[in-house]
Scaffold this motif. Structure first.
Motif, PDB file in Angstrom:
ATOM      1  N   LEU A 175       0.933  -1.161  -0.007  1.00 26.40           N
ATOM      2  CA  LEU A 175       0.039   0.075  -0.028  1.00 26.40           C
ATOM      3  C   LEU A 175       0.940   1.395   0.098  1.00 26.40           C
ATOM      4  CD1 LEU A 175      -3.085   1.019   0.270  1.00 26.40           C
ATOM      5  CD2 LEU A 175      -2.712   0.860   2.582  1.00 26.40           C
ATOM      6  N   ALA A 176       2.042   1.198   0.824  1.00 23.95           N
ATOM      7  CA  ALA A 176       2.896   2.547   0.957  1.00 23.95           C
ATOM      8  C   ALA A 176       3.489   2.530  -0.438  1.00 23.95           C
ATOM      9  CB  ALA A 176       3.844   2.120   1.808  1.00 23.95           C
ATOM     10  N   GLN A 177       4.040   1.640  -1.380  1.00 28.87           N
ATOM     11  CA  GLN A 177       4.463   1.652  -2.490  1.00 28.87           C
ATOM     12  C   GLN A 177       3.557   2.272  -3.546  1.00 28.87           C
ATOM     13  OE1 GLN A 177       5.800  -2.233  -3.603  1.00 28.87           O
ATOM     14  NE2 GLN A 177       7.791  -1.909  -2.045  1.00 28.87           N
ATOM     15  N   GLU A 178       2.141   1.831  -3.337  1.00 28.09           N
ATOM     16  CA  GLU A 178       1.418   2.344  -4.507  1.00 28.09           C
ATOM     17  C   GLU A 178       1.100   3.699  -4.336  1.00 28.09           C
ATOM     18  OE1 GLU A 178      -2.047  -0.158  -3.981  1.00 28.09           O
ATOM     19  OE2 GLU A 178      -1.147  -2.095  -4.776  1.00 28.09           O
ATOM     20  N   SER A 179       1.201   4.199  -2.957  1.00 28.72           N
ATOM     21  CA  SER A 179       0.673   5.565  -2.514  1.00 28.72           C
ATOM     22  C   SER A 179       1.720   6.517  -2.933  1.00 28.72           C
ATOM     23  CB  SER A 179       0.187   5.776  -1.040  1.00 28.72           C
ATOM     24  OG  SER A 179       1.385   5.253  -0.236  1.00 28.72           O
ATOM     25  N   VAL A 180       2.942   6.051  -3.082  1.00 28.67           N
ATOM     26  CA  VAL A 180       4.348   6.793  -3.347  1.00 28.67           C
ATOM     27  C   VAL A 180       4.193   6.714  -4.671  1.00 28.67           C
ATOM     28  CG1 VAL A 180       6.608   6.704  -3.490  1.00 28.67           C
ATOM     29  CG2 VAL A 180       5.746   6.151  -1.149  1.00 28.67           C
ATOM     30  N   GLY A 181       3.623   5.909  -5.200  1.00 31.11           N
ATOM     31  CA  GLY A 181       3.546   6.002  -6.908  1.00 31.11           C
ATOM     32  C   GLY A 181       2.734   7.052  -7.307  1.00 31.11           C
ATOM     33  N   PHE A 182       1.461   7.120  -6.368  1.00 30.24           N
ATOM     34  CA  PHE A 182       0.212   7.936  -6.719  1.00 30.24           C
ATOM     35  C   PHE A 182       0.789   9.473  -6.493  1.00 30.24           C
ATOM     36  CE2 PHE A 182      -3.452  10.362  -4.970  1.00 30.24           C
ATOM     37  CZ  PHE A 182      -4.086  10.167  -6.104  1.00 30.24           C
ATOM     38  N   PHE A 183       1.296   9.632  -5.494  1.00 26.32           N
ATOM     39  CA  PHE A 183       1.858  10.903  -5.084  1.00 26.32           C
ATOM     40  C   PHE A 183       2.845  11.532  -5.794  1.00 26.32           C
ATOM     41  CE2 PHE A 183      -0.425   9.976  -0.684  1.00 26.32           C
ATOM     42  CZ  PHE A 183      -1.286  11.031  -0.785  1.00 26.32           C
ATOM     43  N   TYR A 223       3.373  10.737  -8.944  1.00 20.45           N
ATOM     44  CA  TYR A 223       2.558  11.037 -10.302  1.00 20.45           C
ATOM     45  C   TYR A 223       1.660  12.322 -10.404  1.00 20.45           C
ATOM     46  CZ  TYR A 223      -0.618  10.713 -14.167  1.00 20.45           C
ATOM     47  OH  TYR A 223      -1.318  11.125 -15.346  1.00 20.45           O
ATOM     48  N   GLN A 224       1.107  12.625  -9.098  1.00 24.26           N
ATOM     49  CA  GLN A 224       0.205  13.649  -8.882  1.00 24.26           C
ATOM     50  C   GLN A 224       0.918  14.964  -8.740  1.00 24.26           C
ATOM     51  OE1 GLN A 224      -3.218  13.308  -8.746  1.00 24.26           O
ATOM     52  NE2 GLN A 224      -3.673  15.300  -8.010  1.00 24.26           N
ATOM     53  N   PHE A 225       2.063  14.970  -8.092  1.00 18.56           N
ATOM     54  CA  PHE A 225       2.592  16.172  -7.886  1.00 18.56           C
ATOM     55  C   PHE A 225       3.716  16.609  -8.783  1.00 18.56           C
ATOM     56  CE2 PHE A 225       1.114  15.433  -3.578  1.00 18.56           C
ATOM     57  CZ  PHE A 225       0.211  16.259  -3.497  1.00 18.56           C
ATOM     58  N   SER A 226       4.233  15.509  -9.486  1.00 18.04           N
ATOM     59  CA  SER A 226       5.257  15.929 -10.593  1.00 18.04           C
ATOM     60  C   SER A 226       4.950  16.087 -12.084  1.00 18.04           C
ATOM     61  CB  SER A 226       6.284  14.535 -10.461  1.00 18.04           C
ATOM     62  OG  SER A 226       5.774  13.544 -11.000  1.00 18.04           O
ATOM     63  N   GLY A 227       3.416  16.374 -11.970  1.00 13.33           N
ATOM     64  CA  GLY A 227       3.288  16.728 -13.435  1.00 13.33           C
ATOM     65  C   GLY A 227       3.900  18.008 -13.652  1.00 13.33           C
ATOM     66  N   SER A 228       3.437  18.438 -15.355  1.00 10.19           N
ATOM     67  CA  SER A 228       4.325  19.505 -15.732  1.00 10.19           C
ATOM     68  C   SER A 228       3.417  20.744 -15.253  1.00 10.19           C
ATOM     69  CB  SER A 228       3.921  19.408 -17.291  1.00 10.19           C
ATOM     70  OG  SER A 228       2.676  19.295 -17.893  1.00 10.19           O
ATOM     71  N   GLY A 229       4.035  21.845 -15.797  1.00  9.73           N
ATOM     72  CA  GLY A 229       3.640  23.061 -15.302  1.00  9.73           C
ATOM     73  C   GLY A 229       2.388  23.586 -15.892  1.00  9.73           C
ATOM     74  N   ASP A 230       1.714  22.842 -16.900  1.00 12.71           N
ATOM     75  CA  ASP A 230       0.742  23.151 -17.999  1.00 12.71           C
ATOM     76  C   ASP A 230      -0.404  23.542 -17.216  1.00 12.71           C
ATOM     77  OD1 ASP A 230       2.384  22.710 -20.144  1.00 12.71           O
ATOM     78  OD2 ASP A 230       1.774  20.769 -20.539  1.00 12.71           O
ATOM     79  N   GLU A 231      -0.748  23.027 -16.074  1.00 12.96           N
ATOM     80  CA  GLU A 231      -1.952  23.453 -15.348  1.00 12.96           C
ATOM     81  C   GLU A 231      -2.006  24.640 -14.755  1.00 12.96           C
ATOM     82  OE1 GLU A 231      -2.034  20.513 -12.287  1.00 12.96           O
ATOM     83  OE2 GLU A 231      -2.261  18.832 -13.792  1.00 12.96           O
ATOM     84  N   ASP A 232      -0.784  25.590 -14.558  1.00 12.54           N
ATOM     85  CA  ASP A 232      -0.612  26.807 -13.925  1.00 12.54           C
ATOM     86  C   ASP A 232      -1.201  27.935 -15.037  1.00 12.54           C
ATOM     87  OD1 ASP A 232       0.118  25.445 -11.605  1.00 12.54           O
ATOM     88  OD2 ASP A 232       2.203  26.050 -12.165  1.00 12.54           O
TER      89      ASP A 232
END
Length: 131
Positions: free
Chosen positions: A111-119, A121-130
């Motif tokens: 579960l910890a490995q999956e949550s690390v992968g999720f976070f 992916y969530q926070f390392s996205g490109s800056g296109d959203e800004d």
């Protein structure tokens, strides 16, 4: 052909036959399981079953000394049952607890490995959203 020895069918049968002696059944006194009960009481006292087994073992020994074999057998049977339950409970429950802990640790690590992968992916996205 040598016929000096008598044949088997002409051998005289012995006139005195031994009668089988009547079988004497010697019943052994019932076991009282006192040592096993003391061990369960001191080392593996699961839900006080070792103490209950010790009480029945002492009763079985008292009845055996008094000559009441039937009562001694009943108390001995109960002592053996409680000793078996105490031993099984003291061996099985720690094994079950260890298996649950190991399974929980494995599940939490996945579960910890999956949550690390999720976070990541969530926070390392490109800056296109800004924009």
């Amino acid at each position: 052909m040598d016929t000096s020895y008598p044949r088997e069918d002409y051998l005289p049968t012995p006139s005195h036959k031994r009668e089988p002696s009547p079988a004497v059944l010697v019943s052994l006194p019932p076991r009282d399981h006192l040592v096993w009960s003391i061990f369960n009481t001191i080392y593996m006292n699961f839900c006080c079953l070792g103490f209950v087994a010790l009480a029945f073992s002492v009763k079985a020994r008292d009845r055996k000394v008094a000559g009441d074999v039937e009562a001694a057998q009943r108390f001995s049977s109960k002592a053996r049952c409680y000793n078996t339950l105490a031993t099984a409970g003291s061996v099985v429950l720690p094994l079950l607890l260890a298996a649950l802990v190991i399974t929980g640790v494995i599940h939490l690590s996945k579960l910890a490995q999956e949550s690390v992968g999720f976070f990541t992916y969530q926070f390392s996205g490109s800056g296109d959203e800004d924009k």
